[in-house]
Design a protein around this motif. Sequence first.
Motif, PDB file in Angstrom:
ATOM      1  N   ALA A 103       6.686   9.640  -4.914  1.00  0.00           N
ATOM      2  CA  ALA A 103       7.019  10.974  -4.412  1.00  0.00           C
ATOM      3  C   ALA A 103       8.383  10.934  -3.756  1.00  0.00           C
ATOM      4  N   PHE A 104       9.084  12.068  -3.831  1.00  0.00           N
ATOM      5  CA  PHE A 104      10.392  12.215  -3.193  1.00  0.00           C
ATOM      6  C   PHE A 104      10.252  13.192  -2.036  1.00  0.00           C
ATOM      7  N   GLU A 105      10.530  12.696  -0.860  1.00  0.00           N
ATOM      8  CA  GLU A 105      10.393  13.516   0.339  1.00  0.00           C
ATOM      9  C   GLU A 105      11.544  13.238   1.299  1.00  0.00           C
ATOM     10  N   LYS A 106      12.361  14.253   1.540  1.00  0.00           N
ATOM     11  CA  LYS A 106      13.416  14.197   2.559  1.00  0.00           C
ATOM     12  C   LYS A 106      14.259  12.925   2.449  1.00  0.00           C
ATOM     13  N   ASN A 107      14.890  12.762   1.281  1.00  0.00           N
ATOM     14  CA  ASN A 107      15.793  11.642   1.039  1.00  0.00           C
ATOM     15  C   ASN A 107      15.120  10.282   1.080  1.00  0.00           C
ATOM     16  N   THR A 108      13.810  10.255   0.812  1.00  0.00           N
ATOM     17  CA  THR A 108      13.108   8.985   0.683  1.00  0.00           C
ATOM     18  C   THR A 108      12.273   8.988  -0.590  1.00  0.00           C
ATOM     19  N   LEU A 109      12.107   7.805  -1.153  1.00  0.00           N
ATOM     20  CA  LEU A 109      11.239   7.596  -2.302  1.00  0.00           C
ATOM     21  C   LEU A 109      10.037   6.805  -1.798  1.00  0.00           C
ATOM     22  N   GLY A 140      24.090  10.497  -2.933  1.00  0.00           N
ATOM     23  CA  GLY A 140      24.424  10.784  -4.323  1.00  0.00           C
ATOM     24  C   GLY A 140      23.547  10.097  -5.350  1.00  0.00           C
ATOM     25  N   GLU A 141      22.558   9.341  -4.921  1.00  0.00           N
ATOM     26  CA  GLU A 141      21.704   8.609  -5.857  1.00  0.00           C
ATOM     27  C   GLU A 141      20.699   9.543  -6.530  1.00  0.00           C
ATOM     28  N   LYS A 142      20.572   9.400  -7.846  1.00  0.00           N
ATOM     29  CA  LYS A 142      19.633  10.191  -8.634  1.00  0.00           C
ATOM     30  C   LYS A 142      18.656   9.245  -9.335  1.00  0.00           C
ATOM     31  N   TRP A 143      17.401   9.707  -9.435  1.00  0.00           N
ATOM     32  CA  TRP A 143      16.351   8.857 -10.010  1.00  0.00           C
ATOM     33  C   TRP A 143      15.723   9.503 -11.246  1.00  0.00           C
ATOM     34  N   TYR A 144      15.346   8.635 -12.190  1.00  0.00           N
ATOM     35  CA  TYR A 144      14.677   9.041 -13.425  1.00  0.00           C
ATOM     36  C   TYR A 144      13.521   8.070 -13.688  1.00  0.00           C
ATOM     37  N   GLY A 145      12.620   8.453 -14.607  1.00  0.00           N
ATOM     38  CA  GLY A 145      11.594   7.518 -15.058  1.00  0.00           C
ATOM     39  C   GLY A 145      10.196   8.076 -14.990  1.00  0.00           C
ATOM     40  N   GLY A 146       9.219   7.183 -15.199  1.00  0.00           N
ATOM     41  CA  GLY A 146       7.818   7.584 -15.174  1.00  0.00           C
ATOM     42  C   GLY A 146       7.346   8.111 -16.510  1.00  0.00           C
ATOM     43  N   ALA A 147       7.371   9.432 -16.676  1.00  0.00           N
ATOM     44  CA  ALA A 147       6.819  10.066 -17.871  1.00  0.00           C
ATOM     45  C   ALA A 147       7.895  10.815 -18.649  1.00  0.00           C
ATOM     46  N   VAL A 148       7.945  10.593 -19.952  1.00  0.00           N
ATOM     47  CA  VAL A 148       8.918  11.266 -20.816  1.00  0.00           C
ATOM     48  C   VAL A 148       8.758  12.786 -20.735  1.00  0.00           C
ATOM     49  N   ASN A 149       7.519  13.258 -20.693  1.00  0.00           N
ATOM     50  CA  ASN A 149       7.288  14.696 -20.736  1.00  0.00           C
ATOM     51  C   ASN A 149       7.676  15.416 -19.448  1.00  0.00           C
ATOM     52  N   GLU A 150       8.103  14.671 -18.435  1.00  0.00           N
ATOM     53  CA  GLU A 150       8.584  15.254 -17.183  1.00  0.00           C
ATOM     54  C   GLU A 150      10.111  15.241 -17.110  1.00  0.00           C
ATOM     55  N   ALA A 178       0.835  -1.193   0.000  1.00  0.00           N
ATOM     56  CA  ALA A 178       0.000   0.000   0.000  1.00  0.00           C
ATOM     57  C   ALA A 178       0.868   1.240   0.000  1.00  0.00           C
ATOM     58  N   GLN A 179       1.984   1.166   0.715  1.00  0.00           N
ATOM     59  CA  GLN A 179       3.001   2.219   0.660  1.00  0.00           C
ATOM     60  C   GLN A 179       4.354   1.597   0.911  1.00  0.00           C
ATOM     61  N   THR A 180       5.275   1.872   0.021  1.00  0.00           N
ATOM     62  CA  THR A 180       6.636   1.359   0.145  1.00  0.00           C
ATOM     63  C   THR A 180       7.586   2.537   0.188  1.00  0.00           C
ATOM     64  N   THR A 181       8.484   2.545   1.163  1.00  0.00           N
ATOM     65  CA  THR A 181       9.423   3.643   1.326  1.00  0.00           C
ATOM     66  C   THR A 181      10.854   3.133   1.160  1.00  0.00           C
ATOM     67  N   LEU A 182      11.606   3.787   0.285  1.00  0.00           N
ATOM     68  CA  LEU A 182      13.005   3.449   0.073  1.00  0.00           C
ATOM     69  C   LEU A 182      13.875   4.630   0.473  1.00  0.00           C
ATOM     70  N   ALA A 183      14.918   4.362   1.203  1.00  0.00           N
ATOM     71  CA  ALA A 183      15.886   5.400   1.529  1.00  0.00           C
ATOM     72  C   ALA A 183      16.735   5.678   0.299  1.00  0.00           C
ATOM     73  N   ILE A 184      16.898   6.950  -0.051  1.00  0.00           N
ATOM     74  CA  ILE A 184      17.735   7.332  -1.187  1.00  0.00           C
ATOM     75  C   ILE A 184      19.188   7.342  -0.739  1.00  0.00           C
ATOM     76  N   LYS A 185      20.011   6.649  -1.480  1.00  0.00           N
ATOM     77  CA  LYS A 185      21.429   6.549  -1.128  1.00  0.00           C
ATOM     78  C   LYS A 185      22.144   7.877  -1.337  1.00  0.00           C
TER      79      LYS A 185
END
Length: 536
Positions: free
Chosen positions: A87-93, A33-43, A24-31
């Motif tokens: 969503a990206f919030e305070k070093n979490t995905l 220097g880790e950068k994320w991409y994906g989802g929608a091309v127009n973004e 229902a909700q999964t939270t991942l800690a962002i490492k």
Amino acid sequence: MTRVFKIGMFLLAMLCTAGAQLCAQTTLAIKDGEKWYGGAVNEAHLMPFKDGYSYDMYGDTRGNQAVPLLISTKGRFIWSEEPFKFAFEKNTLIISNAKGALTIDSAAKDLRGAFSNAAKRFFPSKGKLPDTLLFSKPQYNTWIELVYNQNQKDILSYARAIIGTGFPPGVIMIDDNWADYYGRFDFRADRFSNAAAMVDTLHSLGFKVMLWVSPFMSADTEVGRELLDKKLLLFDNEGDANKPWDRATKPAIISWWNGYSSVLDFTNPGAMAWFRGRLDHMVSTYHLDGFKFDAGDADFYPANGLSFKKATPNEHSRLWGEIGLHYPLNEYRAMWKMGGEPLVQRLRDKKHNWEDLQKLIPHLTTAGLLGYQFTCPDMIGGGEYGSFIGRDKLDEQLVVRSAQCSALMPMMQFSVAPWRVLSKQNLAAVKKAVEIRARYTPYLMQLVKQAAKTGEPIARSMEYEFPNQGFATVQGQFMLGDKYLVAPMIAAGNTKTVYLPKGTWKSDLGKTVKGPAKIETEVAADRLPVFELIKN
């Protein structure tokens, strides 16, 4: 990553793939220097994602291509067969509203590895190509010149002017309003006296011919009533979410950019067969070569829609994509989860301004990261007609730089006629961009064929090709394969900052530069800066 964290991630992935209710909700800690991409091309111009960004993919592909995939510079990816919110919030995905199971994979070390692992598992390349004329020569679209006044006389004049002004023939696309109404699959007689003869003439001039189509049907027409009677349309549940399909009687009426229409329901095999039958009729009757498949956006399939088979709005969009698999000469603007397929994707209409020109590179390279390798960077100078209204004169420098930006992308597509809007000097600069493309076409075609076999991007972000070297946020240049760094001028002026990775590079001016280096280079009006990697 510690062994404990690896085990934790593995267990989380197992739980998520075991059942969506566990996620229902999964939270991942962002490492670090880790950068994320994906989802929608127009973004993509907003990528890598920053704190505070959120996007719910359900029923929303942002008017372009989208995929339920997130990938990171540290080799991680997240995939689902269904849309989800992130969503990206305070070093979490934070992943929420998942409509299906999640797969979380941490096996790779960088962006390239994450893409490769995701592609092999979930959208492997099918080993097939769209019509290669789309890559080997420029494309020409009649939209900006004719808008809704598509007609035989002006289409032929446009085609002859292409050749007469020294541009090579390629694919020509006849855009919207060629029929009496939506759903009527014959050319309107008041504008096309002999459409088959027109197409034959275009063939004799060296063109292949595509025709604009959409899934929308004009409701209050003979065809609209036939489709309603055969129940081939998306229906309105009339406020009853539990209404069975066989009791539906009222078609869903969709508000789109050309008014209000019904829409075909491609979960129904009968609708798919009917539509393909009409397309084949157009091919056999008018000698057409393929189709530009417009619309199909997930947001045109509303919550009150009732279909033959239950489907998300995103799935309706994907089914629209399946039709193009039958026509090697195809183009789409909206798509869901069809990476690795021989479908041509066009970036969403860009405005005639510098801001939108600067979106082309991140949007195109992100399309590659999502499995859409056969992508066209919208029309040169912009394809969003509203930004042309009221202009007495276009920004000629913008048109030139737009042509240069497209020149070494997988495809380049003209619409506004350069010979009509440009000075002699600027027209020469655009023609030089086409000549530059011709010089690199053999290498480009190698990459196109390689992409069909391996799924590897043709146009690559700097971070993809040179991982973990500090290029994650560089958006003003890209790699054509692993050999050429392309750095077009995408802002007003004539000075470009170029970031060269490690290695020895030879510029288009013949100078050799040792990387890594940040250089400032003067970019003449007719120059497209290209740097060849001659030694790693």
